[in-house]
Design an enzyme around this catalytic site. Structure first.
Site, PDB file in Angstrom:
ATOM      1  N   LYS A  15       0.653  -1.159  -0.048  1.00  0.00           N
ATOM      2  CA  LYS A  15       0.070  -0.159  -0.023  1.00  0.00           C
ATOM      3  C   LYS A  15       1.008   1.181  -0.092  1.00  0.00           C
ATOM      4  O   LYS A  15       0.855   2.270  -0.724  1.00  0.00           O
ATOM      5  CB  LYS A  15      -0.952   0.069   1.318  1.00  0.00           C
ATOM      6  N   ARG A  88      -9.668   0.756   8.944  1.00  0.00           N
ATOM      7  CA  ARG A  88      -8.968  -0.667   9.156  1.00  0.00           C
ATOM      8  C   ARG A  88     -10.273  -1.343   9.929  1.00  0.00           C
ATOM      9  O   ARG A  88      -9.862  -2.571  10.368  1.00  0.00           O
ATOM     10  CB  ARG A  88      -7.867  -0.252  10.015  1.00  0.00           C
ATOM     11  N   ARG A 123      11.977  -5.355   5.444  1.00  0.00           N
ATOM     12  CA  ARG A 123      11.540  -4.156   5.060  1.00  0.00           C
ATOM     13  C   ARG A 123      12.601  -3.003   5.538  1.00  0.00           C
ATOM     14  O   ARG A 123      12.974  -2.992   6.844  1.00  0.00           O
ATOM     15  CB  ARG A 123      10.268  -3.758   5.114  1.00  0.00           C
ATOM     16  N   ARG A 156      11.611  -0.603  10.983  1.00  0.00           N
ATOM     17  CA  ARG A 156      10.582  -0.139  11.916  1.00  0.00           C
ATOM     18  C   ARG A 156      10.550  -0.982  12.923  1.00  0.00           C
ATOM     19  O   ARG A 156      10.627  -2.278  12.781  1.00  0.00           O
ATOM     20  CB  ARG A 156       9.140  -0.075  11.011  1.00  0.00           C
ATOM     21  N   ARG A 167      -0.101  -8.171  13.671  1.00  0.00           N
ATOM     22  CA  ARG A 167      -0.538  -7.410  12.695  1.00  0.00           C
ATOM     23  C   ARG A 167      -1.411  -7.951  11.629  1.00  0.00           C
ATOM     24  O   ARG A 167      -2.552  -7.670  11.416  1.00  0.00           O
ATOM     25  CB  ARG A 167       0.536  -6.471  11.980  1.00  0.00           C
TER      26      ARG A 167
HETATM   27  P1  ADP Z   1       1.362  -1.827   8.152  1.00  0.00           P
HETATM   28  O1  ADP Z   1       0.271  -1.468   7.183  1.00  0.00           O
HETATM   29  O2  ADP Z   1       2.570  -2.101   7.546  1.00  0.00           O
HETATM   30  O3  ADP Z   1       0.894  -2.844   9.272  1.00  0.00           O
HETATM   31  P2  ADP Z   1       0.758   1.151   9.057  1.00  0.00           P
HETATM   32  O4  ADP Z   1       1.980   2.073   8.969  1.00  0.00           O
HETATM   33  O5  ADP Z   1      -0.256   1.326   8.331  1.00  0.00           O
HETATM   34  O6  ADP Z   1       1.720  -0.348   8.927  1.00  0.00           O
HETATM   35  O7  ADP Z   1       0.277   1.045  10.629  1.00  0.00           O
HETATM   36  C1  ADP Z   1       1.210   0.760  11.841  1.00  0.00           C
HETATM   37  C2  ADP Z   1       0.612   0.513  12.995  1.00  0.00           C
HETATM   38  O8  ADP Z   1      -0.153   1.905  13.310  1.00  0.00           O
HETATM   39  C3  ADP Z   1      -0.678  -0.420  13.062  1.00  0.00           C
HETATM   40  O9  ADP Z   1      -0.162  -1.659  13.403  1.00  0.00           O
HETATM   41  C4  ADP Z   1      -1.471   0.088  13.872  1.00  0.00           C
HETATM   42  O10 ADP Z   1      -0.912  -0.175  15.432  1.00  0.00           O
HETATM   43  C5  ADP Z   1      -1.698   1.639  13.746  1.00  0.00           C
HETATM   44  N1  ADP Z   1      -2.558   2.219  12.967  1.00  0.00           N
HETATM   45  C6  ADP Z   1      -2.435   2.681  11.668  1.00  0.00           C
HETATM   46  N2  ADP Z   1      -3.648   2.925  10.848  1.00  0.00           N
HETATM   47  C7  ADP Z   1      -4.425   2.710  11.836  1.00  0.00           C
HETATM   48  C8  ADP Z   1      -5.991   2.483  11.896  1.00  0.00           C
HETATM   49  N3  ADP Z   1      -6.521   3.129  10.661  1.00  0.00           N
HETATM   50  N4  ADP Z   1      -6.716   2.062  13.003  1.00  0.00           N
HETATM   51  C9  ADP Z   1      -5.963   1.580  13.995  1.00  0.00           C
HETATM   52  N5  ADP Z   1      -4.433   1.479  14.033  1.00  0.00           N
HETATM   53  C10 ADP Z   1      -3.966   2.160  13.104  1.00  0.00           C
END
Ligand code: ADP
Ligand code: ZN
Length: 210
Positions: A15, A88, A123, A156, A167
Site C-alpha cells: 500500500k 481499518r 523491509r 521499523r 498485525r
Molecule cells: P502496516 O500496514 O505495515 O501494518 P501502518 O503503517 O499502516 O503499517 O500501521 C502501523 C500501525 O499503526 C498499526 O499496526 C496500528 O497499530 C496503527 N494504525 C495505523 N492505522 C491505523 C488505523 N486506521 N486504525 C488503527 N490503528 C492504526
C-alpha cells in the site's frame, strides 16, 4: 479517474509503496494513518503517547484516536486523496461515511500471508519521507540511504516476526470484513499484489483509470 480512493490490504501488501507512486501520477495526496501516528509518536504528542503501546505490540490503535486525526486531515482535502491504512475497522468505515466522504474506489491488494512476512521482516523505511525498500527485493541505490531524500533508512520497530504475526491477525479479524462491506457497496476492485511492483502498479492504473 477515481479521486477518492482507499487502498485496502494486509501489512506488507505494498500500500505504502504504491501510494508513493500514485500520488505523483494522480496528483492527489497520500494520507497514511500509520505515518501520521508514527509522526505523532516521534514528536511525543499526547496522541503519540496514547498510540505507542498499541503500535509496538501490533494491535490496532482505538478507533476514536484514529478517527480524530483523519477527520481533521480530510476536511482540508478538496481534490481527492489516497487513503492508506484507513479505514481499518467497520467502525472507522462507518465514521468516514458519517463524515460525508463519498469514496470513488476501494482497491484490495491481495497477497498471501507467507509472502507478507518475508517482505515485512526485510523491509527498510525512511523515517523522513516514508519511502519503503526491501533489503534484497528492492534495495536502495546507496546501501542504507533513502533514494528520494538521502536520509538513513531504519527498520521499523514493529517490523519483526512476532509483531508481524499480531498485525496479520488484527488484519484478518478486524480489517478483512471491510472487503465485504465495500463489495456490497459496489466499490471494491481486487488486484494481485504478489508480483513485482511494476506489475501491481499496472493493475492499479487500470482500476483507478488514470
Ligand atoms: P502496516 O500496514 O505495515 O501494518 P501502518 O503503517 O499502516 O503499517 O500501521 C502501523 C500501525 O499503526 C498499526 O499496526 C496500528 O497499530 C496503527 N494504525 C495505523 N492505522 C491505523 C488505523 N486506521 N486504525 C488503527 N490503528 C492504526
Ligand atoms: Zn526518504
Amino acid at each position: 479517474m477515481k479521486k477518492r480512493v482507499i487502498l485496502l490490504g494486509p501489512p506488507g501488501a505494498g500500500k505504502g509503496t504504491h501510494a508513493k507512486s500514485l500520488t505523483v501520477a494522480m496528483h492527489i495526496p497520500h494520507i497514511s494513518t500509520g505515518d501520521m501516528l508514527r509522526d505523532a509518536r516521534s514528536r511525543g504528542t499526547e496522541l503519540g503517547k496514547q498510540a505507542d503501546s498499541y503500535m509496538s505490540s501490533g494491535a490496532l490503535v482505538p478507533d476514536a484516536l484514529v478517527n480524530g486525526i483523519v477527520a481533521e486531515r480530510l476536511a482540508s482535502e478538496t481534490n481527492g486523496y489516497l487513503l492508506d491504512g484507513y479505514p481499518r475497522t467497520i467502525a472507522q468505515a462507518e465514521y468516514l461515511s458519517a463524515c460525508g466522504e463519498k469514496i470513488d474506489a476501494v482497491v484490495l491488494i491481495d497477497v498471501a500471508d507467507d509472502v507478507l512476512i518475508e517482505r515485512i521482516v526485510g523491509r527498510l523505511s525512511c523515517p523522513n519521507c516514508g519511502a519503503v525498500y526491501h533489503r534484497t527485493n528492492m534495495p536502495p541505490k546507496v546501501s542504507g540511504k533513502c533514494d528520494a531524500c538521502g536520509k538513513d533508512l531504519v527498520q521499523r520497530a514493529d517490523d519483526n516476526e512476532v509483531t508481524v504475526r499480531q498485525r496479520l491477525e488484527a488484519y484478518h479479524k478486524q480489517t478483512q470484513p471491510l472487503v465485504d462491506y465495500y463489495d456490497k457497496l459496489g466499490l471494491l476492485s481486487k488486484i494481485d499484489g504478489a508480483g513485482s511492483v511494476e506489475d501491481g502498479f499496472a493493475q492499479l492504473k487500470k482500476v483507478l483509470e488514470f
